[in-house]
Design an enzyme around this catalytic site. Structure first.
Site, PDB file in Angstrom:
ATOM      1  N   LYS A 142       0.866  -1.190   0.000  1.00  0.00           N
ATOM      2  CA  LYS A 142       0.000   0.000   0.000  1.00  0.00           C
ATOM      3  C   LYS A 142       0.895   1.231   0.000  1.00  0.00           C
ATOM      4  O   LYS A 142       1.800   1.339   0.830  1.00  0.00           O
ATOM      5  CB  LYS A 142      -0.866  -0.014   1.259  1.00  0.00           C
TER       6      LYS A 142
HETATM    7  C1  R5P Z   1      -1.404   4.487   7.647  1.00  0.00           C
HETATM    8  O1  R5P Z   1      -0.409   4.135   8.186  1.00  0.00           O
HETATM    9  C2  R5P Z   1      -2.670   3.817   7.905  1.00  0.00           C
HETATM   10  O2  R5P Z   1      -2.792   2.549   7.340  1.00  0.00           O
HETATM   11  C3  R5P Z   1      -3.776   4.699   7.536  1.00  0.00           C
HETATM   12  O3  R5P Z   1      -4.850   4.424   8.321  1.00  0.00           O
HETATM   13  C4  R5P Z   1      -4.188   4.624   6.101  1.00  0.00           C
HETATM   14  O4  R5P Z   1      -3.094   4.517   5.231  1.00  0.00           O
HETATM   15  C5  R5P Z   1      -4.819   5.849   5.753  1.00  0.00           C
HETATM   16  O5  R5P Z   1      -5.697   5.738   4.720  1.00  0.00           O
HETATM   17  P1  R5P Z   1      -6.142   7.108   4.130  1.00  0.00           P
HETATM   18  O6  R5P Z   1      -4.874   7.855   3.807  1.00  0.00           O
HETATM   19  O7  R5P Z   1      -6.896   6.747   2.889  1.00  0.00           O
HETATM   20  O8  R5P Z   1      -6.976   7.791   5.159  1.00  0.00           O
END
Ligand code: R5P
Length: 267
Positions: A172
């Site tokens: 990711k």
């Molecule tokens: C990051 O370390 C975590 O996994 C976050 O919760 C996630 O990446 C965040 O997702 P977004 O940027 O779409 O809120």
């Protein structure tokens, strides 16, 4: 690849489209009651029918998701720091036995390439992959970006490639200009985080650009649960990821679903 790992991965990435809409709701593990996630059950429940899988910690899973729910779980198993301290100083927080007991389809852990505790987080990943391989549980590596790093293709390609080389089954990362270079240099599937809340149309454009540059989907959090209409937003993201909708079409879907939900709420 081991049958169990393949089988679990096929619960995370839909075999019919080869893509996934993961819902990230793990933010509290280092930033506490994040806006929109103050009451996790309230936020997560209406979104579950539209998520291919949930990414969250064991604490939120146990307290805020019914055990009868059949949505696949990617369990966040790294942490140990907060926004008040050096974020890269993470360890593995959750045992493999716990991941098995919780029937996880995968385990997620952050790496911090270029940050103070880079080595520690890369060794965490390697250890987790060793454990996952032993029990057939795939590992999602999250390329967390330290404040001092630039989210450009050169840096993200480096971080994603290292994650894959150490054995991550899925990575990711963040979308950036030249994202093809990031995906092209990473021999395992890549999903993107949404990052900070954007206007809905811009977030849909981000999802569109990412899948058209080769991402297998999104692992999106704030751009869904902080939206004015989270259910409408996740449905619009799904249309891009699984149905190859254009941004215009997805935004139209969002507006119509939002209007309908607003009308329902006002009656
Ligand atoms: C990051 O370390 C975590 O996994 C976050 O919760 C996630 O990446 C965040 O997702 P977004 O940027 O779409 O809120």
């Amino acid at each position: 690849m081991d049958w169990g790992i393949k089988n679990r991965l096929s619960r995370i990435i839909r075999p019919d489209t080869g893509r996934t809409v993961m819902l990230a709701v793990d933010h509290g593990y280092f930033q506490g009651p994040t806006t929109g996630l103050e009451s996790p059950r309230k936020t997560i429940t209406p979104l579950i029918p539209y998520a291919d899988c949930l990414m969250l910690t064991r604490g939120v899973l146990r307290t805020s998701v019914d055990a009868s729910c059949d949505v696949p779980i990617v369990l966040r198993v790294s942490g140990g720091t907060s926004i008040l301290k050096e974020l890269s100083n993470e360890g593995i927080t959750t045992s493999i036995e716990e991941a098995i007991r919780l029937n996880a389809a995968g385990m997620a852990l952050s790496i911090f390439v270029g940050s103070e505790y880079e080595r520690q987080t890369l060794l965490n990943l390697s250890r987790l992959v060793n454990m996952g391989e032993r029990y057939g549980i795939p590992v999602l590596a999250v390329t967390a970006v330290g404040r001092e790093m630039t989210r450009d293709a050169r840096y993200l390609a480096l971080a994603c490639r290292i994650a894959a080389e150490l054995g991550a089954h899925l990575v990711k990362t963040y979308y950036c200009e030249g994202f093809q270079e990031v995906v092209g240099g990473c021999p395992v599937p890549v999903v993107i985080a949404g990052g900070k809340k954007l206007p809905e149309r811009d977030a849909l454009q981000l999802a569109y650009d990412a899948v058209h540059a080769g991402a297998v989907g999104v692992d999106m959090g704030r751009n869904i649960f902080q939206s004015d209409s989270p259910v409408a937003m996740i449905r619009a993201v799904r249309s891009i990821v699984h149905e190859d909708a254009t941004v215009d079409k997805a935004y139209d879907l969002y507006c119509k679903a939002k209007d309908k939900a607003d009308k329902k709420a006002s009656t």
